[in-house]
Design a protein around this motif. Structure first.
Motif, PDB file in Angstrom:
ATOM      1  N   GLY A 185     -12.329   5.867   6.921  1.00 40.54           N
ATOM      2  CA  GLY A 185     -12.222   5.816   8.368  1.00 40.54           C
ATOM      3  C   GLY A 185     -11.800   4.440   8.852  1.00 40.54           C
ATOM      4  N   GLN A 186     -12.431   3.411   8.294  1.00 37.15           N
ATOM      5  CA  GLN A 186     -12.076   2.040   8.705  1.00 37.15           C
ATOM      6  C   GLN A 186     -10.650   1.678   8.288  1.00 37.15           C
ATOM      7  OE1 GLN A 186     -13.527   0.481  10.862  1.00 37.15           O
ATOM      8  NE2 GLN A 186     -15.704   0.911  10.788  1.00 37.15           N
ATOM      9  N   ASP A 197      -8.272   3.828   8.474  1.00 41.14           N
ATOM     10  CA  ASP A 197      -7.445   4.791   9.219  1.00 41.14           C
ATOM     11  C   ASP A 197      -6.737   5.782   8.302  1.00 41.14           C
ATOM     12  OD1 ASP A 197      -8.089   3.890  11.833  1.00 41.14           O
ATOM     13  OD2 ASP A 197      -6.708   2.209  11.578  1.00 41.14           O
ATOM     14  N   ILE A 221      -7.396   9.017   7.732  1.00 38.97           N
ATOM     15  CA  ILE A 221      -8.243  10.030   8.350  1.00 38.97           C
ATOM     16  C   ILE A 221      -8.327  11.317   7.532  1.00 38.97           C
ATOM     17  CG2 ILE A 221      -8.677  11.352  10.462  1.00 38.97           C
ATOM     18  CD1 ILE A 221      -8.969   8.166  10.588  1.00 38.97           C
ATOM     19  N   GLY A 247     -16.936   4.038  11.074  1.00 43.24           N
ATOM     20  CA  GLY A 247     -16.014   4.573  10.075  1.00 43.24           C
ATOM     21  C   GLY A 247     -16.175   6.071   9.906  1.00 43.24           C
ATOM     22  N   ARG A 263     -17.232   8.131  12.198  1.00 41.46           N
ATOM     23  CA  ARG A 263     -16.691   8.724  13.425  1.00 41.46           C
ATOM     24  C   ARG A 263     -15.157   8.847  13.307  1.00 41.46           C
ATOM     25  NH1 ARG A 263     -20.030   6.849  16.419  1.00 41.46           N
ATOM     26  NH2 ARG A 263     -19.360   4.688  16.534  1.00 41.46           N
ATOM     27  N   LYS A 264     -14.510   7.809  12.821  1.00 38.50           N
ATOM     28  CA  LYS A 264     -13.059   7.852  12.649  1.00 38.50           C
ATOM     29  C   LYS A 264     -12.638   8.939  11.659  1.00 38.50           C
ATOM     30  CE  LYS A 264     -12.034   2.977  13.626  1.00 38.50           C
ATOM     31  NZ  LYS A 264     -11.462   1.750  13.039  1.00 38.50           N
ATOM     32  N   SER A 265     -13.524   9.210  10.694  1.00 39.86           N
ATOM     33  CA  SER A 265     -13.245  10.258   9.706  1.00 39.86           C
ATOM     34  C   SER A 265     -13.673  11.641  10.189  1.00 39.86           C
ATOM     35  CB  SER A 265     -13.940   9.941   8.366  1.00 39.86           C
ATOM     36  OG  SER A 265     -13.280   8.879   7.716  1.00 39.86           O
TER      37      SER A 265
END
Length: 173
Positions: free
Chosen positions: A118-119, A121, A123, A164, A166-168
């Protein structure tokens, strides 16, 4: 007898850590280390506890020393190496550590991978790691912050991990 004393003190340090008595956890962990600083049986575990109690450099050094001396070290101890790289925002090195955590049989490996991807990007790869994480802990969305807090005491690091995730694609409560 010394073996049992080291085991008892390190276990007591872990118990204090889980109970958020961090100062006392550090005292017990240091005491366990001083009882037998050359013990390959406990070196990685004590290093793990020291790292997560904020003694990152000493803890990581002990874990790396144990890994270099013991071909049968506990793979789960690499989670502290991952966390240290992640903490320093060295996400590529953190991602490399997640490859070594694969197959430990618990949710921490997929959690580390999903947060790191996630960090970075990445995804779609992160979403796959989230699926694996949820296969180990189906209720992670509801309990994730509590579960992370059992092991990660540094609030900023825990926030970066949840960011991270959340981004995933895994927002947690």
């Amino acid at each position: 007898l010394e073996f049992r004393r080291v085991l008892f003190r390190s276990a007591l340090g872990r118990l204090k850590m889980l109970g958020n008595e961090l100062d006392q956890a550090l005292v017990e962990t240091e005491f366990a280390f001083e009882l037998n600083p050359k013990s390959l049986l406990y070196m990685d575990m004590i290093g793990f506890q020291l790292a997560f109690l904020g003694e990152w450099q000493r803890g990581v050094e002990l874990i790396k020393k144990a890994i270099s001396l013991n071909p049968f070290y506990r793979v789960q101890m690499r989670f502290a190496l991952w966390a240290d790289y992640f903490r320093q925002e060295n996400y590529l090195a953190a991602l490399a550590e997640t490859d070594l955590l694969h197959g430990t049989g618990d949710f921490w490996g997929p959690l580390a991978r999903a947060a790191t991807l996630g960090q970075l990007d990445r995804i779609s790869e992160g979403e796959a790691a989230v699926e694996e994480l949820l296969s180990y802990k189906p209720g992670f969305r509801e309990r994730g912050r509590v579960l992370i807090g059992h092991g990660i005491k540094d609030v900023e690091l825990a926030d970066r991990i949840t960011g991270g995730l959340r981004k995933s694609g895994l927002p947690i409560n």
